[in-house]
Design an enzyme around this catalytic site. Structure first.
Site, mmCIF file in Angstrom:
data_model
loop_
_atom_site.group_PDB
_atom_site.id
_atom_site.type_symbol
_atom_site.label_atom_id
_atom_site.label_comp_id
_atom_site.label_asym_id
_atom_site.label_seq_id
_atom_site.Cartn_x
_atom_site.Cartn_y
_atom_site.Cartn_z
ATOM 1 N N THR A 262 0.869 -1.176 0.000
ATOM 2 C CA THR A 262 0.000 0.000 0.000
ATOM 3 C C THR A 262 0.900 1.218 0.000
ATOM 4 O O THR A 262 1.683 1.427 0.930
ATOM 5 C CB THR A 262 -0.927 0.015 1.222
ATOM 6 N N LYS B 191 -7.335 1.434 -2.794
ATOM 7 C CA LYS B 191 -6.936 1.039 -1.447
ATOM 8 C C LYS B 191 -7.134 2.196 -0.458
ATOM 9 O O LYS B 191 -7.515 1.981 0.697
ATOM 10 C CB LYS B 191 -5.480 0.562 -1.426
ATOM 11 N N LYS C 39 0.616 5.426 8.125
ATOM 12 C CA LYS C 39 1.202 5.707 6.806
ATOM 13 C C LYS C 39 0.111 5.810 5.744
ATOM 14 O O LYS C 39 0.049 6.764 4.975
ATOM 15 C CB LYS C 39 2.181 4.581 6.451
#
Lengths: 306, 306
Positions: free
Chosen positions: B105, B180, B248
């Site tokens: 990701t 995502k 993140k």
């Protein structure tokens, strides 16, 4: 004195508040065989049930006079207080050992007030708010969350079964309402996530229908995503559940949380975004209209997106 | 020049990043019959796959030299940039018409940079982040969200099928990462709701197990509620998904949203609460540890609740 047993055909029920939810729930009880006396502020909304054989009363007190158990499903806590504890309210006439059941989503504190007032008149009270919306009410698939004493809860089993699929006793008076607040805290945050996710998908140029295929069935999945995201994408803001009622519910939860010294920043943010939605004139739309408040925040109109 | 067809037993695959997720996914490809060359910064994490027959390389470039297709599953965007575009990176040695697939990701912008760099070397690239966590990786039930060009996406069908259950092509380079981000925006807000709801249930004196029975199957239901609320109630903060990785992801989504002129206040709040969790030393716990940051906010320790 013990509780009378609740038997269709013998026990007389009352119903106050025959709006979208109340009408369906009351009709299920009648179909189970209960005789029913009903009251609603606006008489127009009682006609269908009268057609099914319900007797129409002219005050909540009159409903109570005719009934062993009275159910209440109205709009706001002040309505609940009025129809149960007001001048012509249920408790002025409910017989000893009668039961009043408030199914409105309302304040846990008010549920406790009603419980004490009922006790003082040798009556029982339960708070029993529901989740599942108009469709759940229509299909008798509601989740019913009950607070009060266990004895009247058990006695009313035939009634719960006529209206709901998941019926849980949650504890002392107010616990049904507290459980409903838990439910609304979950939904409030889910709705913010759902609308922000749809905005991000749109602005990043993705095809939102393909995106839903990727995200709906995994760790991001939720009832809201499966059921309301398609409406958001179709600009369908018809109310399954009114914005103004949701604002009321979140206000109650925030006030209760404040009283318990509990900070709920996510709920507070969701509440404010829904207040903004009301400020923009959308209080009578469905809760999925939240996307419009969030789009406005970023300077565009969701309905006119290209 | 056309893409080679991808055939187990003939096509040579490479895998970079053999952590919890990568290890399971790589093993599935090997079980399907693909020859595999692997690399990981820490060699200890490669032993299990070497035991299954993988060849160990000493740099990402060496993996590329041995492979037709190289998969990458590392931690952070700077790691992705390093192993693909760095000095000893994949693109220094990948053969013409080779494919590099980043399953980390990471940033949609970086995915576009990689796409251009790959094109310049007559190679293909796909961004293909996944959802489903360690369990999804183990059981080959991941949702795989793919961006890039359709031809290499179609060519890799046997690989996707070995690792995932839901595989969707989402559009041009970066679209897998954008999808995502949509997934993470949903989860971030759901997690805030879940933790606030559990705090409210606790502080109002409800039995949270009974409450979950009332709220899980209805309109408040979600994957997070069903799977993570029980862990929260059991003080089980073992990582299915690390807090620091989630921070993140949310940082990337917020930065992308800012670039698109899109305000996401719910995501921003969730991000800040998770930053607070890191500040409290909990970055290596699972995302359900969020409840501890929220409890601290209200002045108590969730683990020592009575």
């Amino acid at each position: 004195m013990t509780l009378p047993s609740i038997v269709p055909g013998r026990t007389k029920l009352g119903w106050i508040g025959t709006g979208v939810m109340g009408k369906s729930m009351c009709a299920h009880l009648m179909r189970t065989g209960f005789a029913m006396t009903i009251y609603n502020r606006s008489h127009a909304k009682t006609q269908e049930l009268v057609g099914l054989g319900a007797k129409l009363a002219s005050t909540p007190a009159e409903v109570a006079q005719q009934s062993d158990v009275v159910f209440v499903m109205v709009g706001f806590p002040h309505d609940v207080r009025q129809v149960i504890m007001g001048e012509d309210g249920v408790l002025t006439k409910l017989r000893s050992q009668g039961i009043v059941v408030d199914m409105t989503t309302s304040s846990p504190q008010l549920a406790q007030d009603i419980f004490r007032a009922a006790k003082a008149k040798n009556c029982h009270s339960l708070d029993a708010p529901v989740s599942g919306g108009d469709i759940g009410a229509k299909e008798a698939r509601l989740s019913i969350m009950v607070g009060g004493e266990r004895e009247p809860f058990e006695a009313l089993k035939p009634c719960w079964e006529a209206m709901g699929k998941t019926v849980q006793f949650q504890g002392a008076a107010g616990s049904g309402q507290h459980t409903k607040m838990v439910n609304q805290i979950l939904i409030a945050n889910n709705m913010v996530g759902l609308c922000e996710a749809m905005l991000y998908a749109y602005r990043s140029g993705l095809d939102p229908v393909e995106v839903l295929k990727s995200v709906s069935s995994g760790a991001a999945g939720s009832w809201s995503l499966s059921n309301l995201a398609p409406r958001v994408l179709n600009n369908d803001f018809a109310p399954g559940f009114y914005v103004e009622h949701f604002v009321k519910d979140m206000g109650i939860a925030l006030e209760e949380a404040r009283r318990m010294n509990l900070a709920l920043p996510g709920l507070a943010l969701a509440h404010q975004l829904y207040v903004a939605l009301c400020a923009q004139g959308m209080s009578r739309l469905g809760t999925q209209a939240l996307i419009q408040a969030l789009a406005t925040l970023s300077g565009f109109d969701w309905r006119n997106r290209t």
